[in-house]
Design an enzyme around this catalytic site. Structure first.
Site, short mmCIF file in Angstrom:
data_model
loop_
_atom_site.label_atom_id
_atom_site.label_comp_id
_atom_site.label_asym_id
_atom_site.label_seq_id
_atom_site.Cartn_x
_atom_site.Cartn_y
_atom_site.Cartn_z
N GLU A 134 0.85 -1.19 0.00
CA GLU A 134 0.00 0.00 0.00
C GLU A 134 0.89 1.25 0.00
O GLU A 134 1.96 1.28 0.60
CB GLU A 134 -0.88 -0.01 1.25
N LYS B 211 -9.80 1.09 -2.73
CA LYS B 211 -9.89 0.56 -1.36
C LYS B 211 -11.26 0.85 -0.77
O LYS B 211 -11.72 2.00 -0.73
CB LYS B 211 -8.79 1.19 -0.50
N CYS C 23 -5.12 -3.82 2.58
CA CYS C 23 -4.82 -3.55 3.99
C CYS C 23 -6.02 -3.73 4.93
O CYS C 23 -6.37 -4.86 5.27
CB CYS C 23 -4.23 -2.16 4.13
#
Length: 290
Positions: free
Chosen positions: A49, A123, A165
């Protein structure tokens, strides 16, 4: 380099970096690591990330954000995918869809070995939490627009399911990816040292075990220019939950292992959790009041 082998074998590689605020410097660092890749092809390489800009602050991320298909960060990753003949998951980078957007998307781009961008995932779950570390408060949503789409990519070695993540804490997303045909989860990450030490291995292995998929989890590691501390431990995990490769120090490096998506068939046949999943919505609350 070796040519593609038979069956659905693939070299699975997760990069561990300590990225800086400079996209050009980070591209050079990524290039240096790609020169150390195993020869086997096809190969899937996952970057962490914020791999191209870390620690400059969210305002800086918005300033360098690119429009889809336009800009040096995307061009740099496309060129690396083509030169090294790999499927490259571009970690995340800031993307905007209009020049007037006040927020950017934390976007993971997928480049094929021809250097073509074939998929985009924004995301979905944003890191708005408090952590007992030097940073203390994280509010990703202040500058970042959450995504709303489940994204998979079909390749010659299997189907890739995209996540980033904090997404790993939401098993519903990974079930949706498995239902969409995923064989390999990719997870560009920048876990804090506190949350990583407590939960990183448990969560990544759990998602692989639950959905009977490989997990390739790239990681930021060490202390960055803004003082933020990240956990590292880039991982490759198989569909049984075994750790096939791991970077065990905070130094940049590679976690890489040979995988075969055909191996998932027996796991899924022996323990057919996808068939057994009970989609009932009935909820019963038993009261103890008298």
């Amino acid at each position: 380099m070796n040519q593609k082998q038979n069956s659905h074998q693939v070299q699975l590689t997760a990069l561990q970096l300590t990225s800086s605020p400079s996209p050009q410097q980070n591209l050079q660092e990524i290039e240096a690591h790609l020169q150390q890749l195993p020869d086997f092809r096809p190969q899937l390489v996952v970057l962490p990330e914020a791999c191209l800009c870390f620690g400059a602050g969210d305002k800086r991320q918005r300033e360098i954000a690119e429009l889809p298909g336009v800009g040096p960060m995307q061009d740099g990753l496309a060129e690396l995918a083509k030169r090294f003949n790999v499927w490259l998951i571009g970690g995340t980078m800031p993307l905007i869809d209009n020049v007037d957007d006040t927020k950017f998307s934390a976007t993971s781009l997928v480049f094929n070995p021809q250097g073509e961008c074939v998929a985009r995932y924004n995301k979905m779950h944003l890191f708005d939490v408090d952590v007992a570390d030097k940073t203390k408060s994280y509010r990703e949503s202040h500058w970042t627009e959450a995504g709303d789409s489940v994204v998979t990519v079909t390749t010659e070695f299997g189907t890739i399911g995209l996540a980033v993540c904090y997404d790993v804490r939401f098993p519903e997303l990974f079930r949706a990816l498995r239902n969409a045909g995923a064989d390999i989860f990719v997870l560009p990450s920048a876990f804090t040292q506190v949350t990583g030490n407590a939960h990183w291995h448990v969560l990544t292995r759990a998602r692989a075990i639950e959905q009977q998929c490989f997990m390739v989890a790239a990681a930021q590691a060490g202390e960055h220019e803004n003082g933020r501390q990240t956990y590292g431990h880039a991982l490759v995990i198989d569909g049984w939950g075994r750790i096939l490769a791991e970077t065990e120090t905070l130094q940049p490096g590679l976690a890489t292992a040979l995988g075969n998506t055909d191996s998932l068939h027996k796991i899924r046949q022996d323990i057919p959790v996808a068939k057994h999943f009970n989609r009932s919505k009935k909820v019963i609350h038993a009261s103890t009041e008298r």
